[in-house]
Design an enzyme around this catalytic site. Sequence first.
Site, mmCIF file in Angstrom:
data_model
loop_
_atom_site.group_PDB
_atom_site.id
_atom_site.type_symbol
_atom_site.label_atom_id
_atom_site.label_comp_id
_atom_site.label_asym_id
_atom_site.label_seq_id
_atom_site.Cartn_x
_atom_site.Cartn_y
_atom_site.Cartn_z
ATOM 1 N N LYS A 80 50.270 48.701 51.069
ATOM 2 C CA LYS A 80 50.684 50.028 51.514
ATOM 3 C C LYS A 80 52.190 50.102 51.359
ATOM 4 O O LYS A 80 52.875 49.071 51.365
ATOM 5 C CB LYS A 80 50.312 50.209 52.995
ATOM 6 C CG LYS A 80 50.250 51.641 53.448
ATOM 7 C CD LYS A 80 48.864 52.221 53.276
ATOM 8 C CE LYS A 80 48.819 53.662 53.708
ATOM 9 N NZ LYS A 80 47.466 54.235 53.587
ATOM 10 N N GLY A 177 39.522 68.278 63.806
ATOM 11 C CA GLY A 177 40.310 68.269 62.569
ATOM 12 C C GLY A 177 39.494 68.826 61.409
ATOM 13 O O GLY A 177 38.616 68.154 60.868
ATOM 14 N N GLY A 179 40.550 69.694 58.347
ATOM 15 C CA GLY A 179 41.441 69.673 57.183
ATOM 16 C C GLY A 179 40.632 69.398 55.922
ATOM 17 O O GLY A 179 39.461 69.790 55.828
ATOM 18 N N VAL A 181 39.200 66.697 54.690
ATOM 19 C CA VAL A 181 37.943 65.975 54.875
ATOM 20 C C VAL A 181 37.029 66.720 55.845
ATOM 21 O O VAL A 181 35.832 66.900 55.585
ATOM 22 C CB VAL A 181 38.200 64.533 55.396
ATOM 23 C CG1 VAL A 181 36.883 63.805 55.603
ATOM 24 C CG2 VAL A 181 39.087 63.757 54.441
ATOM 25 N N TYR A 183 36.712 69.812 56.650
ATOM 26 C CA TYR A 183 36.075 71.025 56.120
ATOM 27 C C TYR A 183 34.881 70.660 55.226
ATOM 28 O O TYR A 183 33.792 71.219 55.347
ATOM 29 C CB TYR A 183 37.095 71.859 55.335
ATOM 30 C CG TYR A 183 36.487 73.077 54.690
ATOM 31 C CD1 TYR A 183 36.272 74.246 55.424
ATOM 32 C CD2 TYR A 183 36.077 73.055 53.356
ATOM 33 C CE1 TYR A 183 35.666 75.359 54.849
ATOM 34 C CE2 TYR A 183 35.473 74.154 52.779
ATOM 35 C CZ TYR A 183 35.279 75.300 53.520
ATOM 36 O OH TYR A 183 34.668 76.389 52.948
HETATM 37 P P1 NAD Z 1 44.441 66.916 56.550
HETATM 38 O O1 NAD Z 1 45.889 66.829 56.833
HETATM 39 O O2 NAD Z 1 43.954 67.699 55.383
HETATM 40 O O3 NAD Z 1 43.661 67.474 57.836
HETATM 41 C C1 NAD Z 1 43.935 67.070 59.134
HETATM 42 C C2 NAD Z 1 43.578 68.244 60.028
HETATM 43 O O4 NAD Z 1 43.733 67.808 61.377
HETATM 44 C C3 NAD Z 1 44.496 69.455 59.841
HETATM 45 O O5 NAD Z 1 43.712 70.625 59.698
HETATM 46 C C4 NAD Z 1 45.324 69.477 61.115
HETATM 47 O O6 NAD Z 1 45.675 70.798 61.523
HETATM 48 C C5 NAD Z 1 44.376 68.838 62.089
HETATM 49 N N1 NAD Z 1 44.987 68.238 63.264
HETATM 50 C C6 NAD Z 1 46.146 67.536 63.365
HETATM 51 N N2 NAD Z 1 46.335 67.134 64.632
HETATM 52 C C7 NAD Z 1 45.271 67.561 65.334
HETATM 53 C C8 NAD Z 1 44.880 67.449 66.675
HETATM 54 N N3 NAD Z 1 45.638 66.808 67.572
HETATM 55 N N4 NAD Z 1 43.717 68.019 67.065
HETATM 56 C C9 NAD Z 1 42.942 68.682 66.167
HETATM 57 N N5 NAD Z 1 43.258 68.822 64.880
HETATM 58 C C10 NAD Z 1 44.421 68.271 64.467
HETATM 59 O O7 NAD Z 1 43.946 65.391 56.482
HETATM 60 P P2 NAD Z 1 42.627 64.839 55.817
HETATM 61 O O8 NAD Z 1 42.937 64.430 54.422
HETATM 62 O O9 NAD Z 1 41.512 65.756 56.092
HETATM 63 O O10 NAD Z 1 42.429 63.487 56.628
HETATM 64 C C11 NAD Z 1 41.935 63.498 57.949
HETATM 65 C C12 NAD Z 1 41.987 62.104 58.531
HETATM 66 O O11 NAD Z 1 41.193 61.228 57.729
HETATM 67 C C13 NAD Z 1 43.378 61.479 58.562
HETATM 68 O O12 NAD Z 1 43.472 60.650 59.697
HETATM 69 C C14 NAD Z 1 43.414 60.638 57.306
HETATM 70 O O13 NAD Z 1 44.322 59.559 57.437
HETATM 71 C C15 NAD Z 1 41.992 60.146 57.255
HETATM 72 N N6 NAD Z 1 41.537 59.799 55.917
HETATM 73 C C16 NAD Z 1 41.565 60.742 54.924
HETATM 74 C C17 NAD Z 1 41.114 60.414 53.662
HETATM 75 C C18 NAD Z 1 41.103 61.428 52.556
HETATM 76 O O14 NAD Z 1 40.468 61.176 51.528
HETATM 77 N N7 NAD Z 1 41.763 62.565 52.700
HETATM 78 C C19 NAD Z 1 40.625 59.113 53.394
HETATM 79 C C20 NAD Z 1 40.588 58.182 54.438
HETATM 80 C C21 NAD Z 1 41.051 58.538 55.690
#
Ligand code: NAD
Length: 346
Positions: A80, A177, A179, A181, A183
């Site tokens: 990382k 959340g 976001g 993922v 959605y």
């Molecule tokens: P994203 O930034 O697209 O979505 C995160 C969502 O969480 C946003 O809509 C944000 O408004 C919301 N949020 C933030 N703080 C919040 C809270 N306190 N309460 C409620 N909602 C809150 O991120 P993502 O890509 O969807 O990833 C989501 C999680 O999954 C993260 O922790 C990320 O590290 C993990 N993750 C993502 C992936 C990936 O492929 N995107 C892979 C592995 C792990």
Amino acid sequence: MKVIQEMNRYGHEQIVFVQDKSVGLKAIIAVHSTVLGPALGGTRFWNYASEEDALFDVLRLSRGMTLKNAAAGLKLGGGKAVIIGDPQQLKSRVFFHAYGKYINSLGGKYYTAEDVNTSATDISQISEVTKYVSGIPETSGNPSPFTARGVFMAMQAGASVKFGSDSLAGKTVAIQGIGSVGYELCSRLAKVGAKLKVYDINPVVVEKAVTEFDAIAVTADEILTTDCDIFSPCAMGALLNTGNVGSLKCKMVAGAANNVLLDAETGDKLDTLGILYLPDYIVNAGGVINCGMEIPDGKYDVDLVNAQVDKIYDTTLKIINLAQTKNVSTYRAADDYAFGIVESAR
Ligand code: NAD
């Protein structure tokens, strides 16, 4: 912080401290393990309060990538990187070129990808100076749909154990959340007839889920305490601890958020409460499986990726069985499983 002592504690192979004053670049690249193959893990861009915080984060995150990549069956190690500073002020093509040159200097020991505050555009710019990059838009691209697919598979596997059937039809899933993922996950769950309860700090995405998936909107507090079959944290890490898991009214926890449990004791407490915890890095490996597919030769095949992501179903069952056999929490069973793979390869 005593760096070598910390490397020893977590078992890191190499830490690289990076500085290029001409563009304001300060970064730390942590290679935790290359036992299984080159280390893969994203670059996080964050305005850390101190350099110690940055070092702590990169050490912990890179170790986590070793476990995630091993458990996902990838021939990749864990690494990382963190860039220290304000992304809004520092980002530019020359900045990412300067950073990319340091990644290149590691000769393929570390591959980078997107993470918090690094976008597909940033990754593309890094790829202009080094080939040790994955997840660029021209190949594997956005990992989120694959991550959501994997979370869904894990939920099905968990449901087969907890509810006696892997059908999620009629099950109530509370998602924190919505976001990238969250959605996609809502969409998959709605398609199979699951009932959704949702919360996000962004009311726009909540409204979208309510309109498109007939989800019920709940408040920040309610999402943790609402009656549901599955609680799915898809926002931030370190959400659950020994102090708050007693308030959960779910039978299973399965979400995308990284490091969602504060510590192993929280995993033990969930176990004692009879709540089945599906370990984060087992469940959310779809994204890294997707971008790992490009390494080392840049070849990408979406069908192979989907087949590999679907194996998260079996891996989840394996972890649950291991936990039962060893009489430990699933949190500890996952660590044993992943480290076991690395140790046998060593
Ligand atoms: P994203 O930034 O697209 O979505 C995160 C969502 O969480 C946003 O809509 C944000 O408004 C919301 N949020 C933030 N703080 C919040 C809270 N306190 N309460 C409620 N909602 C809150 O991120 P993502 O890509 O969807 O990833 C989501 C999680 O999954 C993260 O922790 C990320 O590290 C993990 N993750 C993502 C992936 C990936 O492929 N995107 C892979 C592995 C792990």
